[in-house]
Scaffold this motif. Structure first.
Motif, PDB file in Angstrom:
ATOM      1  N   PHE A 165       0.812  -1.217   0.000  1.00 39.37           N
ATOM      2  CA  PHE A 165       0.000   0.000   0.000  1.00 39.37           C
ATOM      3  C   PHE A 165       0.844   1.266   0.000  1.00 39.37           C
ATOM      4  O   PHE A 165       0.376   2.318  -0.445  1.00 39.37           O
ATOM      5  N   ASP A 166       2.087   1.202   0.476  1.00 38.35           N
ATOM      6  CA  ASP A 166       2.917   2.406   0.496  1.00 38.35           C
ATOM      7  C   ASP A 166       3.279   2.899  -0.897  1.00 38.35           C
ATOM      8  O   ASP A 166       3.649   4.069  -1.057  1.00 38.35           O
ATOM      9  N   LEU A 204       1.155   2.846  -3.515  1.00 33.33           N
ATOM     10  CA  LEU A 204      -0.006   3.311  -4.264  1.00 33.33           C
ATOM     11  C   LEU A 204       0.036   4.833  -4.391  1.00 33.33           C
ATOM     12  O   LEU A 204       0.357   5.536  -3.429  1.00 33.33           O
ATOM     13  N   ALA A 250      -6.544   2.706  -2.886  1.00 30.80           N
ATOM     14  CA  ALA A 250      -6.548   1.760  -1.772  1.00 30.80           C
ATOM     15  C   ALA A 250      -7.962   1.359  -1.376  1.00 30.80           C
ATOM     16  O   ALA A 250      -8.190   0.237  -0.924  1.00 30.80           O
ATOM     17  N   ILE A 259      -1.842  -7.037   6.635  1.00 33.08           N
ATOM     18  CA  ILE A 259      -1.397  -5.825   5.954  1.00 33.08           C
ATOM     19  C   ILE A 259      -0.201  -5.294   6.732  1.00 33.08           C
ATOM     20  O   ILE A 259      -0.333  -4.906   7.900  1.00 33.08           O
ATOM     21  N   ASP A 309       3.077  -2.625   6.652  1.00 34.64           N
ATOM     22  CA  ASP A 309       3.626  -1.481   5.926  1.00 34.64           C
ATOM     23  C   ASP A 309       4.118  -0.443   6.916  1.00 34.64           C
ATOM     24  O   ASP A 309       3.850  -0.531   8.117  1.00 34.64           O
ATOM     25  N   VAL A 334       1.525   4.832   4.997  1.00 33.49           N
ATOM     26  CA  VAL A 334       0.178   4.293   4.850  1.00 33.49           C
ATOM     27  C   VAL A 334      -0.722   4.812   5.963  1.00 33.49           C
ATOM     28  O   VAL A 334      -0.338   4.835   7.135  1.00 33.49           O
ATOM     29  N   LEU A 348      -7.563   2.464   5.511  1.00 31.17           N
ATOM     30  CA  LEU A 348      -7.711   1.077   5.063  1.00 31.17           C
ATOM     31  C   LEU A 348      -8.788   0.363   5.875  1.00 31.17           C
ATOM     32  O   LEU A 348      -9.629  -0.357   5.321  1.00 31.17           O
TER      33      LEU A 348
END
Length: 352
Positions: free
Chosen positions: A154-155, A157, A213, A233, A235, A270, A275
């Motif tokens: 996710f970092d 994106l 995300a 998840i 990150d 993130v 999220l």
């Protein structure tokens, strides 16, 4: 024509780019993008992820998912998936660690969510002879129990970034000044997606969010909510976005994000709250990586592996354990959030 020239031409024709558009072009352009042209992973690349530091990371994560699978009655068949699997190192360690968990791999359909054809080839070679399926997006994951890992996914994106004013927000944009790409702020406008953040911020505060995300978390969470499963998840970031975290890394060193287009990794911290809010399944409490790994027994695994090592190999092994778990290294910077069905229990090592 270079990527810089292409973007400057685009800006001249259509106006400044959002930070999200700039990141997408630099990372994913089919001819010049970082992930489509570079070999970023490992000591010889631009950055080193946890699976590249030590096999222990993937092993304890694999056993964590296997225990979550058993806790949910060992569903068969199920999806064992990874988002953004790099060279495939993490999944290789997961599969080795779970090889002797009864029925686990018999029921697993291994799916790697990876858009890069070059990385897909590397993953197939590393994971052979295991049968691996690739897909370009989470929308293609089957509707069945899902056990998933997203480590440093996710970092990367693309983010939009906004600075609060007295009344509204100004978006960070990439324009051209005196023939050079430059960061600036767009006009003051209301931002419906940031309404909830206005009362808790002050003028001058910077907020970031990754638009792509949200649908990804919705797709993952729907499968876990409807069919069962678990997600990890992992990150760097924190519960809530605050501050400018946009950065570039090349050869393991920070560089100017506007200086090396398509030649450096672009990331941002993130926002785990975003999220969690986006997914329809349950989420665990956000937990520092070091605490999570210790709860899973990484120190005992480290001691077991150390028994057969001597000299520089032992020193490297000890350093790897420290790097993954110590608060001054990755232990506190990286966080873990678990996903699980409503009414269920979080994956091992995490709590509600």
């Amino acid at each position: 024509m270079s990527l810089r020239a292409l973007l400057m031409t685009r800006i001249a024709q259509t106006g400044p780019l959002s930070l999200a558009d700039y990141m997408a072009e630099c990372l994913l352009h089919p001819d010049y993008g970082y992930y489509t042209t570079a070999a970023p992973f490992g000591e010889d690349g631009d950055f080193t992820t946890a699976p590249e530091i030590s096999q222990m990371f993937g092993e304890v994560l694999g056993l964590c998912l296997a225990q979550a699978w058993m806790d949910q009655g060992s569903p068969h068949p199920f999806t064992l998936a990874e988002l953004g699997p790099g060279r495939g190192t993490l999944m290789a360690d997961v599969l080795r660690a779970t090889r002797h968990v009864p029925q686990f791999q018999d029921g697993a359909r291994i799916i790697l969510v990876e858009a890069s054809k070059g990385l897909q080839d590397k993953q197939r070679r590393l994971l052979s002879p295991d049968s691996v399926t690739h897909c370009a997006s989470v929308e293609s994951l089957p509707d069945q129990p899902l056990f998933l890992i997203a480590n440093e996914f996710f970092d990367a994106l693309p983010i939009r970034q906004f600075t609060r004013t007295e009344r509204h927000w100004r978006e960070t944009q990439i324009g051209v000044v005196a023939g050079a790409l430059t960061r600036g702020l767009g006009p003051e406008l209301p931002q419906p997606v940031l309404v909830a953040r206005h009362s808790e911020t002050r003028p001058g505060d910077v907020i970031e969010f990754a638009p792509s995300a949200v649908p990804i978390m919705q797709e993952i969470g729907r499968r876990i909510s409807d069919f069962g499963g678990a997600g990890l998840i992992i990150d760097y970031g924190d519960w809530r976005s605050l501050g400018d975290t946009f950065q570039a890394v090349r050869n393991h060193e920070p560089v100017d994000p506007l200086a090396t287009l398509g030649e450096a990794d672009l990331t941002a911290h993130v926002d785990f709250e975003a999220l969690a809010m986006a997914t329809p399944c349950q989420t665990s409490r956000l937990t520092p990586q070091g605490i999570f790994l210790e709860r899973l027994g990484i120190t005992q695994r480290a001691q077991s592996l150390a028994a057969g090592l001597r000299g520089s190999a032992l020193e490297s092994h000890i350093a790897a354990h420290r790097r993954l778990t110590h608060p001054d290294e990755m232990g506190n910077l990286f966080k873990v959030m678990g996903l699980f069905p409503e009414g269920g229990t979080p994956p091992p090592g995490l709590d509600t």
